[in-house]
Design a protein around this motif. Structure first.
Motif, PDB file in Angstrom:
ATOM      1  N   ALA A  57       0.834  -1.205   0.000  1.00 44.81           N
ATOM      2  CA  ALA A  57       0.000   0.000   0.000  1.00 44.81           C
ATOM      3  C   ALA A  57       0.868   1.254   0.000  1.00 44.81           C
ATOM      4  O   ALA A  57       1.866   1.353   0.725  1.00 44.81           O
ATOM      5  N   GLY A  58       0.486   2.212  -0.843  1.00 45.04           N
ATOM      6  CA  GLY A  58       1.208   3.468  -0.957  1.00 45.04           C
ATOM      7  C   GLY A  58       2.246   3.493  -2.055  1.00 45.04           C
ATOM      8  O   GLY A  58       2.732   4.572  -2.417  1.00 45.04           O
ATOM      9  N   LEU A  59       2.596   2.342  -2.606  1.00 43.70           N
ATOM     10  CA  LEU A  59       3.561   2.287  -3.695  1.00 43.70           C
ATOM     11  C   LEU A  59       2.852   2.414  -5.034  1.00 43.70           C
ATOM     12  O   LEU A  59       1.796   1.824  -5.259  1.00 43.70           O
ATOM     13  N   GLY A  60       3.437   3.185  -5.937  1.00 42.94           N
ATOM     14  CA  GLY A  60       2.914   3.270  -7.286  1.00 42.94           C
ATOM     15  C   GLY A  60       3.251   2.020  -8.072  1.00 42.94           C
ATOM     16  O   GLY A  60       4.202   1.289  -7.744  1.00 42.94           O
ATOM     17  N   LEU A  61       2.480   1.770  -9.112  1.00 40.67           N
ATOM     18  CA  LEU A  61       2.738   0.602  -9.936  1.00 40.67           C
ATOM     19  C   LEU A  61       4.128   0.671 -10.563  1.00 40.67           C
ATOM     20  O   LEU A  61       4.766  -0.358 -10.781  1.00 40.67           O
ATOM     21  N   ASP A  62       4.623   1.879 -10.821  1.00 45.41           N
ATOM     22  CA  ASP A  62       5.982   2.025 -11.353  1.00 45.41           C
ATOM     23  C   ASP A  62       7.027   1.607 -10.321  1.00 45.41           C
ATOM     24  O   ASP A  62       8.017   0.948 -10.659  1.00 45.41           O
ATOM     25  N   GLN A  63       6.802   1.949  -9.065  1.00 46.10           N
ATOM     26  CA  GLN A  63       7.738   1.551  -8.009  1.00 46.10           C
ATOM     27  C   GLN A  63       7.735   0.038  -7.809  1.00 46.10           C
ATOM     28  O   GLN A  63       8.788  -0.574  -7.604  1.00 46.10           O
ATOM     29  N   ILE A  64       6.541  -0.558  -7.871  1.00 44.24           N
ATOM     30  CA  ILE A  64       6.452  -2.011  -7.720  1.00 44.24           C
ATOM     31  C   ILE A  64       7.175  -2.700  -8.874  1.00 44.24           C
ATOM     32  O   ILE A  64       7.901  -3.684  -8.674  1.00 44.24           O
ATOM     33  N   ARG A  65       7.008  -2.144 -10.073  1.00 42.77           N
ATOM     34  CA  ARG A  65       7.704  -2.694 -11.249  1.00 42.77           C
ATOM     35  C   ARG A  65       9.214  -2.646 -11.033  1.00 42.77           C
ATOM     36  O   ARG A  65       9.930  -3.617 -11.328  1.00 42.77           O
ATOM     37  N   GLU A  66       9.703  -1.543 -10.524  1.00 48.41           N
ATOM     38  CA  GLU A  66      11.148  -1.381 -10.343  1.00 48.41           C
ATOM     39  C   GLU A  66      11.686  -2.274  -9.226  1.00 48.41           C
ATOM     40  O   GLU A  66      12.799  -2.802  -9.329  1.00 48.41           O
ATOM     41  N   GLN A  67      10.881  -2.488  -8.173  1.00 47.52           N
ATOM     42  CA  GLN A  67      11.380  -3.247  -7.024  1.00 47.52           C
ATOM     43  C   GLN A  67      11.200  -4.752  -7.174  1.00 47.52           C
ATOM     44  O   GLN A  67      12.049  -5.527  -6.713  1.00 47.52           O
ATOM     45  N   TYR A  68      10.095  -5.156  -7.811  1.00 48.95           N
ATOM     46  CA  TYR A  68       9.763  -6.587  -7.805  1.00 48.95           C
ATOM     47  C   TYR A  68       9.723  -7.219  -9.192  1.00 48.95           C
ATOM     48  O   TYR A  68       9.680  -8.429  -9.312  1.00 48.95           O
ATOM     49  N   GLY A  69       9.705  -6.377 -10.237  1.00 44.18           N
ATOM     50  CA  GLY A  69       9.890  -6.837 -11.589  1.00 44.18           C
ATOM     51  C   GLY A  69       9.069  -8.044 -11.981  1.00 44.18           C
ATOM     52  O   GLY A  69       7.885  -8.155 -11.675  1.00 44.18           O
ATOM     53  N   SER A  70       9.730  -8.968 -12.665  1.00 44.83           N
ATOM     54  CA  SER A  70       9.034 -10.127 -13.231  1.00 44.83           C
ATOM     55  C   SER A  70       8.500 -11.069 -12.157  1.00 44.83           C
ATOM     56  O   SER A  70       7.652 -11.909 -12.436  1.00 44.83           O
ATOM     57  N   GLU A  71       8.952 -10.939 -10.932  1.00 45.55           N
ATOM     58  CA  GLU A  71       8.425 -11.759  -9.833  1.00 45.55           C
ATOM     59  C   GLU A  71       6.913 -11.583  -9.721  1.00 45.55           C
ATOM     60  O   GLU A  71       6.169 -12.557  -9.566  1.00 45.55           O
ATOM     61  N   LEU A  72       6.442 -10.329  -9.800  1.00 44.70           N
ATOM     62  CA  LEU A  72       5.012 -10.063  -9.670  1.00 44.70           C
ATOM     63  C   LEU A  72       4.306  -9.969 -11.020  1.00 44.70           C
ATOM     64  O   LEU A  72       3.183 -10.438 -11.169  1.00 44.70           O
ATOM     65  N   PHE A  73       4.936  -9.338 -11.987  1.00 49.76           N
ATOM     66  CA  PHE A  73       4.262  -9.090 -13.262  1.00 49.76           C
ATOM     67  C   PHE A  73       4.416 -10.242 -14.241  1.00 49.76           C
ATOM     68  O   PHE A  73       3.683 -10.321 -15.221  1.00 49.76           O
ATOM     69  N   GLY A  74       5.373 -11.129 -14.011  1.00 51.54           N
ATOM     70  CA  GLY A  74       5.602 -12.259 -14.906  1.00 51.54           C
ATOM     71  C   GLY A  74       6.699 -11.964 -15.908  1.00 51.54           C
ATOM     72  O   GLY A  74       7.074 -10.811 -16.147  1.00 51.54           O
ATOM     73  N   SER A  75       7.202 -13.011 -16.525  1.00 51.43           N
ATOM     74  CA  SER A  75       8.316 -12.858 -17.459  1.00 51.43           C
ATOM     75  C   SER A  75       7.938 -12.028 -18.679  1.00 51.43           C
ATOM     76  O   SER A  75       8.799 -11.420 -19.313  1.00 51.43           O
ATOM     77  N   LYS A  76       6.650 -11.987 -19.016  1.00 49.16           N
ATOM     78  CA  LYS A  76       6.183 -11.181 -20.147  1.00 49.16           C
ATOM     79  C   LYS A  76       5.620  -9.818 -19.720  1.00 49.16           C
ATOM     80  O   LYS A  76       5.133  -9.072 -20.567  1.00 49.16           O
ATOM     81  N   GLY A  77       5.689  -9.502 -18.461  1.00 44.70           N
ATOM     82  CA  GLY A  77       4.873  -8.423 -17.907  1.00 44.70           C
ATOM     83  C   GLY A  77       5.380  -7.013 -18.088  1.00 44.70           C
ATOM     84  O   GLY A  77       5.090  -6.137 -17.268  1.00 44.70           O
ATOM     85  N   PHE A  78       6.127  -6.760 -19.166  1.00 48.13           N
ATOM     86  CA  PHE A  78       6.665  -5.433 -19.423  1.00 48.13           C
ATOM     87  C   PHE A  78       6.552  -5.134 -20.912  1.00 48.13           C
ATOM     88  O   PHE A  78       6.705  -6.019 -21.749  1.00 48.13           O
ATOM     89  N   SER A  79       6.315  -3.872 -21.237  1.00 50.05           N
ATOM     90  CA  SER A  79       6.370  -3.457 -22.630  1.00 50.05           C
ATOM     91  C   SER A  79       7.809  -3.565 -23.139  1.00 50.05           C
ATOM     92  O   SER A  79       8.742  -3.055 -22.514  1.00 50.05           O
ATOM     93  N   LYS A  80       7.992  -4.224 -24.283  1.00 51.83           N
ATOM     94  CA  LYS A  80       9.337  -4.328 -24.863  1.00 51.83           C
ATOM     95  C   LYS A  80       9.857  -2.972 -25.298  1.00 51.83           C
ATOM     96  O   LYS A  80      11.067  -2.747 -25.354  1.00 51.83           O
ATOM     97  N   LYS A  81       8.958  -2.051 -25.604  1.00 51.22           N
ATOM     98  CA  LYS A  81       9.364  -0.736 -26.102  1.00 51.22           C
ATOM     99  C   LYS A  81       9.667   0.253 -24.981  1.00 51.22           C
ATOM    100  O   LYS A  81      10.646   1.002 -25.048  1.00 51.22           O
ATOM    101  N   THR A  82       8.847   0.263 -23.921  1.00 46.61           N
ATOM    102  CA  THR A  82       9.001   1.271 -22.873  1.00 46.61           C
ATOM    103  C   THR A  82       9.507   0.699 -21.549  1.00 46.61           C
ATOM    104  O   THR A  82       9.938   1.457 -20.679  1.00 46.61           O
TER     105      THR A  82
END
Length: 322
Positions: A57-82
């Motif tokens: 709670a309180g973390l932005g989705l961008d912060q979660i992406r940076e801290q936990y990466g593919s662990e939470l979003f999955g191996s495909k869970g990022f835009s290849k472009k951005t």
């Protein structure tokens, strides 16, 4: 983070000249004004949602992406472009007609730096009797004919209109001319993009009292005149605990299902799962907890959540990466 759990975000609300107050029916606390969009799950420079439940709670989705990466979003869970979270989930309240518009694909050379194209889909949550949308060009309309219709202020003659009802689903690949009409409430699943080119806006003034900008040349450049692959469908279900595919694109798969009782499900390591509760109420249960859920709520289930269960009586949209 110790254990994964379903993430619920605090929406980012956007005032729009065509918006209203209908999102309040979902128990959302709206700011003042004509609120047209609730960005329910997003990681975009124009709107990044913050988690409001649990350990994150309180973390932005961008912060979660940076801290936990593919662990939470999955191996495909990022835009290849951005590198960002690849999808943007919205609820739209259309009290007036939206502009006639079209979106570019990822490869358009005039996209702003760091922006994606925009393939999307709509699921109609509610529609007033006779509500309409614009969905594509009439057969045979080419660039020259459309440009002439715009110049002569008769663009509506070149467009398809469709009367809609709750439960209708529309797949809108980049290059499809489209516009939501007054009187519809919509769940939108889309690429993580805010790129829109307006063809026509009814000579309307914006919230600032000035005419809204049109993007005629860009629009004419990106329209798929030979067809974009757009499809629409009624979505009546045969029964509970089965998924009906609404959209199957290179960017997302979206399915509709009905929960009556208990439905055991599973995430997989390569993609998060997003659930939008279209109607009804119930719970999401997983190994370490349970959350009550209700219509209008959206949840991001981490790829490493594993087994979970939906319970109650509700219609659910499920989106994940192909």
């Amino acid at each position: 983070m110790t254990k994964p759990y379903p993430l619920k975000c605090k929406p980012e609300f956007k005032e729009r000249v065509w918006g209203g107050r209908a999102l309040e029916q979902f128990g959302l606390e709206l700011p003042e004004g004509h609120i047209g969009e609730g960005w329910m799950i997003g990681d975009h420079p124009n709107g990044t949602t913050q988690v409001e439940n649990g350990e994150l709670a309180g973390l932005g989705l961008d912060q979660i992406r940076e801290q936990y990466g593919s662990e939470l979003f999955g191996s495909k869970g990022f835009s290849k472009k951005t590198g960002r979270f690849p999808l943007l989930i919205k609820l739209l309240d259309c009290q007036d007609d939206l502009s006639v518009q079209v979106h570019p694909n990822d490869h358009y050379d005039r996209l702003p730096q760091g922006e994606l194209g925009k393939t999307e889909m709509w699921y109609i949550l509610d529609a007033k009797p006779g509500a309409k949308i614009i969905y594509g060009l009439k057969d045979g309309v080419d660039r020259e004919q459309l440009a002439a219709a715009i110049a002569e202020n008769r663009i509506m003659d070149a467009l398809n209109e469709i009367t809609v009802q709750a439960g209708d689903s529309f797949y809108i690949p980049a290059g499809t001319v489209h516009a939501l009409g007054a009187g519809v409430l919509v769940a939108e699943i889309q690429q993580n993009s805010d790129s829109t080119y307006r063809l026509y806006d009814y000579d309307r003034l914006g919230l600032d009292g000035q005419p809204r900008e049109l993007h005629i040349e860009d629009s004419l450049n990106v329209i798929a005149y030979e067809g974009s692959g757009a499809t629409y469908m009624k979505t009546d279900l045969d029964g509970p605990a089965t998924w009906l595919t609404l959209a199957n694109s290179d960017f997302f798969i979206t399915e509709k299902g009905r929960v009556e009782g208990e439905w055991k499900l599973q995430t997989v390591p390569d993609s998060f799962v997003i659930h939008i509760i279209a109607d009804g109420e119930g719970t999401i249960r997983w190994a370490d907890g349970e959350l009550p859920v209700r219509s209008g709520e959206c949840f991001l289930l981490p790829a490493n959540l594993g087994s979970y269960e939906l319970t109650g009586s509700m219609t659910v949209l499920r989106s994940y990466l192909p």
